[in-house]
Design a protein around this motif. Structure first.
Motif, PDB file in Angstrom:
ATOM      1  N   TYR A  46      39.130  42.899  22.931  1.00 43.08           N
ATOM      2  CA  TYR A  46      37.898  42.093  22.258  1.00 43.08           C
ATOM      3  C   TYR A  46      37.598  42.835  21.118  1.00 43.08           C
ATOM      4  N   ARG A  48      34.728  43.350  17.822  1.00 43.42           N
ATOM      5  CA  ARG A  48      33.284  43.685  17.748  1.00 43.42           C
ATOM      6  C   ARG A  48      32.362  42.351  17.502  1.00 43.42           C
ATOM      7  N   GLY A  49      31.317  42.178  18.088  1.00 40.57           N
ATOM      8  CA  GLY A  49      30.879  40.952  18.193  1.00 40.57           C
ATOM      9  C   GLY A  49      30.744  39.921  19.427  1.00 40.57           C
ATOM     10  N   ASP A  50      31.917  40.324  19.944  1.00 38.12           N
ATOM     11  CA  ASP A  50      32.263  39.512  21.286  1.00 38.12           C
ATOM     12  C   ASP A  50      31.197  39.719  22.566  1.00 38.12           C
ATOM     13  N   ALA A  51      30.912  38.724  23.055  1.00 33.60           N
ATOM     14  CA  ALA A  51      30.011  38.984  24.335  1.00 33.60           C
ATOM     15  C   ALA A  51      30.612  39.934  25.328  1.00 33.60           C
ATOM     16  N   ALA A  52      29.898  40.823  26.155  1.00 32.66           N
ATOM     17  CA  ALA A  52      30.329  41.783  27.083  1.00 32.66           C
ATOM     18  C   ALA A  52      30.079  41.366  28.383  1.00 32.66           C
ATOM     19  N   ALA A  53      31.194  40.957  29.126  1.00 30.92           N
ATOM     20  CA  ALA A  53      30.834  40.650  30.597  1.00 30.92           C
ATOM     21  C   ALA A  53      31.353  41.750  31.565  1.00 30.92           C
ATOM     22  N   VAL A  90      27.441  48.886  26.989  1.00 30.30           N
ATOM     23  CA  VAL A  90      27.024  47.389  26.691  1.00 30.30           C
ATOM     24  C   VAL A  90      26.659  46.747  27.722  1.00 30.30           C
ATOM     25  N   PRO A  94      21.619  43.979  26.673  1.00 30.92           N
ATOM     26  CA  PRO A  94      22.613  42.637  26.408  1.00 30.92           C
ATOM     27  C   PRO A  94      22.464  42.554  24.776  1.00 30.92           C
ATOM     28  N   GLN A  95      23.750  42.901  24.463  1.00 32.90           N
ATOM     29  CA  GLN A  95      23.975  43.050  23.008  1.00 32.90           C
ATOM     30  C   GLN A  95      25.589  42.907  23.113  1.00 32.90           C
ATOM     31  N   PRO A  96      26.003  42.270  21.745  1.00 29.42           N
ATOM     32  CA  PRO A  96      27.746  42.135  21.566  1.00 29.42           C
ATOM     33  C   PRO A  96      28.407  43.281  21.726  1.00 29.42           C
ATOM     34  N   GLN A  97      29.699  43.541  21.766  1.00 25.86           N
ATOM     35  CA  GLN A  97      30.539  44.555  21.953  1.00 25.86           C
ATOM     36  C   GLN A  97      30.427  45.381  20.464  1.00 25.86           C
TER      37      GLN A  97
END
Length: 234
Positions: A46, A48-53, A90, A94-97
C-alpha cells in the motif's frame, strides 16, 4: 474460505507472538475472515494515503515501511521482520495509511480485516492488552529513534544497530547479516549510504567489525555495544 485454509491460517496465527494467548475458538473465528498471501519481492502492499482496511501479520520475509519526499528522498521508518505485525494503529482512527509498505523479499503474510480484529477485541480482553502493549512498544521505539537521531552520532547509531543484530549473546566473534541492502539500512539509521559505508570502514579500521557485502563479523561485540552507548573507541 475452505476449512483447510482456515485451519492453516489459524495455525500460523497461533505461532505469532501477538496471538499465542488467544483462545482457539476466537482464533478460529479470526482465521475464517483472514487472508493468507504469498507476495513477491518489490510488491507495493500500500502507499501513503491509501485507505486502511485492516492490518498485516508477517509470517516470513521482510517489509519496509517508509516515507518519500516530493524530491524522491526516502526515509525508512521500520523494517518489519517475521513474526511482527504492522498497520494496526490506523484501524482505530479513520485516516489513510501514513506510510508506504514495500516487500523487500519474497514474503508470506496474513491480512487481518479490521472488523474481524474488532470482534476479537470485543471477546478477548487478554488480546486487547497484548495489542495495547504491542502498540506501546512501538511508541517507545519511535521515541528511542527520535532520541538517537537527535542526540547520537552516526557512529553510535551504526554501532548500536550492528550490535542489535546479534540475537543471542555469545563468544566473540559473532556473525550477523544486514536484513536489507546498505541503502535501506542507511536510511533507517538516518545517514546517507556514503556515510554508512565510510563509518563501516572506520569501525573496520578500529578492529570492531569485518564487512563482506551484507555479511558482517562483530569482532568485539562488547566494545561495539559500548560505542553505541556513547563510549569512545580505543
Amino acid at each position: 474460505m475452505s476449512d483447510n485454509n482456515t485451519l492453516k491460517i489459524e495455525g500460523i496465527l497461533g505461532n505469532l507472538p501477538l496471538f499465542r494467548r488467544v483462545a482457539r475458538a476466537q482464533l478460529h473465528r479470526l482465521a475464517r475472515h483472514a487472508e493468507l498471501r504469498n507476495v513477491a519481492k518489490d510488491t507495493l502492499l500500500y502507499e501513503r494515503g491509501d485507505a486502511a482496511a485492516g492490518c498485516y501479520a508477517l509470517v516470513s520475509g521482510l517489509v519496509k515501511l517508509s516515507l518519500r519526499a516530493p524530491d524522491g528522498a526516502e526515509k525508512v521508518l521500520r523494517l518489519v521482520g517475521a513474526g511482527e505485525t504492522f498497520a494496526e494503529s490506523v484501524m482505530f482512527h479513520p485516516q489513510p495509511q501514513p506510510v508506504s509498505a514495500l516487500v523487500l523479499a519474497d514474503s508470506r503474510l496474513v491480512f487481518l480485516p479490521a472488523p474481524a480484529l474488532f470482534d476479537l477485541l470485543d471477546h478477548d480482553r487478554g488480546f486487547a492488552r497484548e495489542l495495547l502493549a504491542n502498540l506501546s512498544q512501538r511508541i517507545h521505539m519511535l521515541i528511542a529513534d527520535i532520541e538517537s537521531y537527535s542526540l547520537s552520532s552516526g557512529t553510535q547509531r551504526i554501532a548500536a544497530y550492528l550490535h542489535s543484530l546479534e540475537l543471542e549473546p555469545g563468544p566473540a566473534p559473532a556473525r550477523v547479516r544486514l536484513p536489507a541492502n546498505k541503502t535501506v539500512i542507511a536510511s533507517r539509521l538516518g545517514v546517507t549510504k556514503e556515510t554508512f559505508s565510510r563509518l563501516l570502514h572506520e569501525l573496520t579500521a578500529q578492529g570492531l567489525v569485518e564487512v563482506s557485502r551484507r555479511e558482517i563479523v562483530l569482532r568485539d561485540p562488547q566494545r561495539l555495544a559500548e560505542l553505541g552507548r556513547g563510549a569512545k573507541a580505543n
